[in-house]
Design an enzyme around this catalytic site. Structure first.
Site, mmCIF file in Angstrom:
data_model
loop_
_atom_site.group_PDB
_atom_site.id
_atom_site.type_symbol
_atom_site.label_atom_id
_atom_site.label_comp_id
_atom_site.label_asym_id
_atom_site.label_seq_id
_atom_site.Cartn_x
_atom_site.Cartn_y
_atom_site.Cartn_z
ATOM 1 N N HIS A 35 0.847 -1.191 0.000
ATOM 2 C CA HIS A 35 0.000 0.000 0.000
ATOM 3 C C HIS A 35 0.880 1.238 0.000
ATOM 4 O O HIS A 35 1.493 1.574 1.008
ATOM 5 C CB HIS A 35 -0.923 -0.014 1.214
ATOM 6 C CG HIS A 35 -1.830 -1.209 1.242
ATOM 7 N ND1 HIS A 35 -1.426 -2.442 1.703
ATOM 8 C CD2 HIS A 35 -3.115 -1.369 0.827
ATOM 9 C CE1 HIS A 35 -2.421 -3.311 1.587
ATOM 10 N NE2 HIS A 35 -3.458 -2.698 1.061
ATOM 11 N N HIS A 75 -1.994 -1.186 7.107
ATOM 12 C CA HIS A 75 -1.614 -1.482 5.724
ATOM 13 C C HIS A 75 -0.535 -0.520 5.237
ATOM 14 O O HIS A 75 0.226 -0.842 4.344
ATOM 15 C CB HIS A 75 -2.826 -1.428 4.799
ATOM 16 C CG HIS A 75 -3.607 -0.161 4.922
ATOM 17 N ND1 HIS A 75 -4.570 0.028 5.891
ATOM 18 C CD2 HIS A 75 -3.556 0.995 4.231
ATOM 19 C CE1 HIS A 75 -5.076 1.244 5.769
ATOM 20 N NE2 HIS A 75 -4.480 1.846 4.775
ATOM 21 N N LEU A 126 -8.655 -3.385 10.759
ATOM 22 C CA LEU A 126 -8.833 -1.952 11.024
ATOM 23 C C LEU A 126 -9.543 -1.661 12.347
ATOM 24 O O LEU A 126 -10.382 -2.416 12.802
ATOM 25 C CB LEU A 126 -9.536 -1.294 9.843
ATOM 26 C CG LEU A 126 -8.657 -1.295 8.575
ATOM 27 C CD1 LEU A 126 -9.418 -0.760 7.372
ATOM 28 C CD2 LEU A 126 -7.373 -0.511 8.790
ATOM 29 N N HIS A 265 -4.563 3.995 -3.046
ATOM 30 C CA HIS A 265 -4.520 3.261 -1.775
ATOM 31 C C HIS A 265 -3.609 2.037 -1.876
ATOM 32 O O HIS A 265 -2.969 1.654 -0.901
ATOM 33 C CB HIS A 265 -5.944 2.826 -1.406
ATOM 34 C CG HIS A 265 -6.018 1.869 -0.256
ATOM 35 N ND1 HIS A 265 -6.139 2.296 1.043
ATOM 36 C CD2 HIS A 265 -5.990 0.518 -0.212
ATOM 37 C CE1 HIS A 265 -6.178 1.246 1.848
ATOM 38 N NE2 HIS A 265 -6.096 0.148 1.118
ATOM 39 N N GLU A 414 -17.439 -5.109 24.577
ATOM 40 C CA GLU A 414 -16.577 -6.287 24.683
ATOM 41 C C GLU A 414 -15.367 -6.159 23.763
ATOM 42 O O GLU A 414 -14.244 -6.542 24.132
ATOM 43 C CB GLU A 414 -17.362 -7.555 24.307
ATOM 44 C CG GLU A 414 -18.595 -7.836 25.164
ATOM 45 C CD GLU A 414 -19.815 -7.021 24.753
ATOM 46 O OE1 GLU A 414 -19.767 -6.322 23.716
ATOM 47 O OE2 GLU A 414 -20.827 -7.071 25.479
ATOM 48 N N HIS A 476 -27.765 -16.279 24.422
ATOM 49 C CA HIS A 476 -26.802 -16.137 25.517
ATOM 50 C C HIS A 476 -26.151 -17.464 25.898
ATOM 51 O O HIS A 476 -25.417 -17.518 26.878
ATOM 52 C CB HIS A 476 -27.504 -15.540 26.741
ATOM 53 C CG HIS A 476 -27.803 -14.076 26.605
ATOM 54 N ND1 HIS A 476 -28.513 -13.550 25.559
ATOM 55 C CD2 HIS A 476 -27.473 -13.011 27.384
ATOM 56 C CE1 HIS A 476 -28.616 -12.238 25.705
ATOM 57 N NE2 HIS A 476 -27.996 -11.889 26.803
ATOM 58 N N ARG A 523 -22.115 -20.258 35.243
ATOM 59 C CA ARG A 523 -23.042 -19.457 36.032
ATOM 60 C C ARG A 523 -23.520 -20.271 37.239
ATOM 61 O O ARG A 523 -23.732 -19.739 38.317
ATOM 62 C CB ARG A 523 -24.252 -19.094 35.158
ATOM 63 C CG ARG A 523 -25.330 -18.368 35.937
ATOM 64 C CD ARG A 523 -26.638 -18.269 35.152
ATOM 65 N NE ARG A 523 -27.606 -17.488 35.898
ATOM 66 C CZ ARG A 523 -28.917 -17.670 35.859
ATOM 67 N NH1 ARG A 523 -29.431 -18.585 35.080
ATOM 68 N NH2 ARG A 523 -29.704 -16.930 36.588
#
Lengths: 673, 673
Positions: A35, A75, A126, A265, A414, A476, A523
């Site tokens: 790139h 990149h 990314l 790019h 998360e 879940h 759990r």
């Protein structure tokens, strides 16, 4: 574009930046891939950053108090490789530049932290870099609070592209950084308006300035080719008490025929166009040629920080011996001497008391032993603190007014949590762990993979690990997530059966140097199965004989986590019928696979029939232990899940899906014929 | 909080909302689990929405031109269950409400689209609903452009919580919706300032108003307990030419002792507090009791849309027969009659011409046949259009001035793309497919799992499927992703070996009704291996004998995708040494597993040694075919990856990692002894 005005306005700056541009063109042309556009577009910003601001000594790339530089738009790797080569980095030699993207070269397609010391983090997927950077900046705040500004006082710089800002993870990172007022985090956005598919407007019209402001950032907009504007903006950003974003308006592939296009790019390899671009830059036309004066200027930049570093070393020497030792121990990822004995004591206590608790609680009990001994641990949860049991009493909450706090409320993020934890680990001196529901491994997955690739021993605490979740239902209830984690190279997947195994797993996790761990925890409450105290860490073997057959060994039950006690129940029933049954607990398949064949055969001898039990899909690595390793198809069965779960009380679900002692007994007897 | 003012200001509204609140409290108490706070907090908003705005006929929940209502904050499932019960939904009876979260009930912990017709999409994993909704709204725009406003003209409403807005996927959704000016998308944000860990400020101070505005949304702020304000805001939102976000300031668990606390988020089961809350609401104290007049009012709301629907049906009948048929066919997920013949013709042509192309190109060739025949397909890519080969010539680009465009530039948003594609499928009448690099399956993973759980036949086009990626290196080289996809229930994972198999895979994917497909495609060119034309779709069998042994069958080579031609090379070498070798192509393990045992035995007979070949980890389902199904450990081997890849030209990487015909031959001979 006529570059004359730019060239003449500040020739000394220009020539330094031109060297980056020319090297990029040459390396990409030699590799015939890569790139070109981003390093060319951001060469001015990088030049000013490295020349005037970045605290860095090329001769000591791992100096603890260096500024961190993160190329989130990975990149554009030739940007960092060019900089390192120009400054005289010992790893990134001219030969490496010439072998860009070739077999065995350090100059990989995307920058890899495990290949080059000066590469802080692996980027390419990314948005990861900007989220890693949040963890770097948090680690700096925490250590500065602890060791003082004389020893810890550095900035984290990020170059991010449009792709980074479009990925959802960037919003999580922006939100965390804004909330925590990470004033030493500075993001330089390569605002070139180009993506692979065309102009950014094809897919986005977000006003990034407003977006960052909405999350409490300090924002500036500049011409990314104006060295004075760049310098002034970075100076202002360093002073801001908030995280800073500098929108650098740039031209991708500046001065090349492909400037301002999506073609720019990618790999610009046309020889004529390359020559024309170099001429426009006033750069030497020979491949990989850098004028000696420019190289010398860059080398001076590379060692500009040497004096700073020497001064820092003197200040570091003034710290108390205890603090020095602690600092060095944490950066070396060494465990404190007392840890092993403390874990043994916990195990002994548990084997005696035999509590019936969920392994998420077991995990908390282990952390309550570890956290006071290891001040480098940082706990957290993606808004499930009470459910993940990640917060031990002594941690304190990390906040704008409590930088010594060791617990992070990550919010419902998360992915951002996982990436920031990787950043903390990579920063050095920290051992972060963070929790969510095991099912939401899915959200954190890109960063969990990178932890494994980057060899960062981040710990992911994943509770609610099966249909044992109960009423929350199939969204879940993980069924394939053990398979996902186990299929990922360089990852320890621990599924402890009780508190003793949880303590052993944690001991391995917080002493690991190159391998992330996933703690897979229930759990629901489970009985203690390790009722006999053993000094040695049996989980380290990956699998072991928990309970030997009483009579002639006809059956081996192999189970993990919550299904180990179920295996023990099944064993009792089988033995009552005179069928000798061994129970093997297998808390970590990866570690078992690492044992020598003699040990594996001892645990899983040929002959008896084998039943694997795990409330998850068989694809989670089971066939190797059931069919392979001298097992046989006609003598093996699996008790587990083959579909998504359902919403109902947990006990009823285990019945419904046939994950019971009775079903195990029936399968074993069927195999025995 | 004293509710008197609210109750007296508009008693009729209040009592309708109170019925939702009381049912929620009773159902959660009966289940002893669930989430009370959100339905209670958003009852006013939902009441006004359903009473005054939502176009809906409870007797025909799948009426094509209904407004869509999406509960992105899916944990508040009692909100939608209460509404449906109150309005007289035939599925959600009082008995279902009483059995909330119990075995076999339709009223699962989180709303599941496959259980209840009126549930548009499965929610619970946060942020998914709002991103699904973007796809719903795009589907509406596309169909309105095609069929006209008389037949397609409906809004998409979303209730989203703080969790939805913190998850990164929401920024991707917001960006897409803003860019595309989806004026019929209206998001009602439950702005209650509470998350599980405490107040939102613990982890976030983003100004959501500014953030949505930054992405081009129409934004309003209201008191979420003021029915007139709610009504006015929704009215204004419907008029806006942009997507709308209404920030509804609410009190979580309004009127309950846990109001405005994180405890209020969860299960409020205390009997005394429940009674006090009901008293504050003026609701009957008996469990599940709804005053007859209130129930009657709700039932009237439920059938309010019946006249609209009748009028719509009359208008629909005015469409040309052709359009009606097309509309109904697409909604029924039926393939057009001409498809099968067209695929066969392509296969025949390919078997004759035997092009050497990458399977990403093969995929494009199949799409070039399919897209003109199936106007319901919508292509797209997460900014890798040229690399994913997803754009065929005739599609046109979906944009604000071209709603008939069938190609979407999703931007660098794999997750948002996947979720929006699920939304399009769920909307009805559409068959979306979208591309990214296979490695970035990681980013899209939460939505790919939901596609499988929700039984939506979305197609994920995943190119650059192995170390064949080459120089981009390990961040871009999948090794564990086949294992991940294959471990997920209800997912077809296709890895075609050439254009013929790609065409067959696409035929299965675009005719599937309940199963999503993952197309796993190479970057690098491959020879055509299906050189003999067969009318039947061999990929439908999952695996088949591509090439029979010439001499006595001693070896079976099993391979997928790019490794099938490698297996053919190895076969040639083995046969040259007199070792009879069968080659089995296995483009879809899931479909092979679904065949009867007789067929599986025919393809994989006991006796010969077996070598599996796939440039990925063995954990991707291989042991079943190598060791199980009457294979034996001592007679099986695997040629593949056991670690992350590296950056170098692809050919060199296959050599380096030992994935070659030579290595395959050596393993086979070693097994033969």
């Amino acid at each position: 574009m006529d570059l004359t005005a730019l060239r003449t306005a500040n020739p000394e700056h220009w020539n330094k930046a031109a060297a980056i541009r020319a090297l990029t063109l040459d390396a990409v042309a030699a590799a015939n891939s890569g790139h070109s556009g981003m390093p060319i577009g951001m060469a001015d910003v990088a030049t000013v950053l490295f020349e005037k601001h970045l605290k860095f000594d090329v001769k000591a790339p791992k100096w603890a108090d260096r500024d961190r530089f993160i190329l989130s738009a990975g990149h554009g790797s030739m940007l960092i490789y060019s900089l390192l080569y120009l400054m005289g980095d010992e790893q990134v030699t001219l030969d490496q530049i010439k072998n860009f993207r070739q077999m065995g070269a350090l100059t990989a397609g995307h920058p890899e932290n495990f290949l080059i010391d000066a590469v802080e983090t692996t980027t390419g997927p990314l948005g990861q870099g900007i989220a890693n950077a949040v963890g770097f900046a948090m680690a700096e705040e925490m250590q500065r609070a602890h060791y003082g500004k004389k020893v810890v006082d550095h900035n984290t710089y990020v170059i991010a592209g449009d792709g980074c800002l479009m990925e959802g993870i960037s919003q999580e990172a922006i939100g965390i950084a804004g909330r925590q007022k990470l004033g030493k985090l500075i993001v330089l956005w390569d605002n070139n308006n180009i993506t692979i598919d065309g102009s950014v407007e094809l897919s986005d019209r977000t006003n990034q300035i407003q977006r960052f402001k909405a999350s409490g950032w300090h924002v500036q907009e500049i011409d990314g080719h104006d060295p004075e504007a760049i310098d002034a903006a970075i100076t202002a950003a360093k002073k801001a008490q908030k995280p800073s974003m500098i929108a650098c308006k740039t031209h991708i592939a500046l001065g090349h025929a492909a400037q301002d296009t999506s073609k720019g790019h990618g790999a610009l390899t046309d020889a004529e166009q390359l020559k024309a671009a170099k001429e426009a830059y006033g750069a030497p036309l020979g491949a990989f040629e850098v004028p000696a004066d420019v190289k010398a200027q860059w080398e001076a930049i590379g060692t500009r920080g040497a004096a700073d570093r020497a001064a820092w070393e003197a200040r570091f020497a003034e710290l108390s011996k205890q603090k020095q030792e602690r600092f060095n121990r944490a950066y070396a990822l060494e465990a404190p001497k007392k840890l092993s004995a403390a874990i043994k004591a916990l195990k002994k206590q548990i084997s005696e008391e035999q509590p019936k608790v969920a392994t998420r609680k077991s995990s908390e009990m282990a952390l309550a032993v570890i956290n006071p001994l290891m001040p480098e641990t940082v706990g957290g949860s993606a808004d499930l603190t009470g459910s993940n049991n990640t917060k031990t009493g002594d941690l304190g909450v990390f906040d704008t007014d409590n930088r010594k706090g060791r617990y992070v409320y990550w919010g419902i993020r998360e992915h951002g949590m996982a990436a920031a934890m990787n950043g903390m680990t990579l920063h050095g001196g920290m051992r972060p762990y963070g929790g969510t529901f095991f099912c939401f491994t899915d959200y954190a997955r890109p960063s969990m993979r990178l932890a494994a690739l980057m060899k960062t021993p981040t710990v992911f605490v994943m509770t609610h690990d099966s249909i044992g979740v109960g009423e929350d239902g199939p969204t879940h209830q993980p069924v394939e997530h053990l398979a996902i984690c186990r299929a990922t190279p360089n990852t320890y997947v621990f599924r402890p059966a009780d508190t003793v195994e949880a303590a052993e797993a944690w001991e391995i996790a917080v002493t690991a140097k190159e391998t992330p761990s996933v703690m897979v925890l229930t759990r629901q409450n489970l009985p203690t199965v390790r009722t006999e105290h053993k000094l040695s860490n049996l989980t380290e073997k990956g699998a072991y004989v928990l309970s030997e057959a009483e009579g002639k060994r006809q059956v081996i039950l192999i189970a993990t986590g919550s299904e180990v006690s179920l295996a023990m129940e099944a064993k009792a029933k089988l033995e009552a019928e005179g069928i000798g049954t061994r129970v093997v607990s297998m808390p970590c398949m990866e570690l078992f696979a690492q044992q020598d064949e003699a040990y594996r055969r001892k645990v899983l001898p040929a002959g008896p029939v084998r039943v694997g039990i795990e409330a998850a899909v068989r694809a989670g690595g089971w066939d190797r232990w059931l069919l392979g390793e001298r097992g046989q198809e006609k003598k093996a069965a699996f008790v587990g899940m083959d579909r998504f779960g359902a919403s109902a009380p947990a006990d009823e679900l285990f019945e419904k899906f046939g994950i019971t002692a009775e079903a195990t007994v029936a399968k074993a007897k069927e195999l025995l014929g």
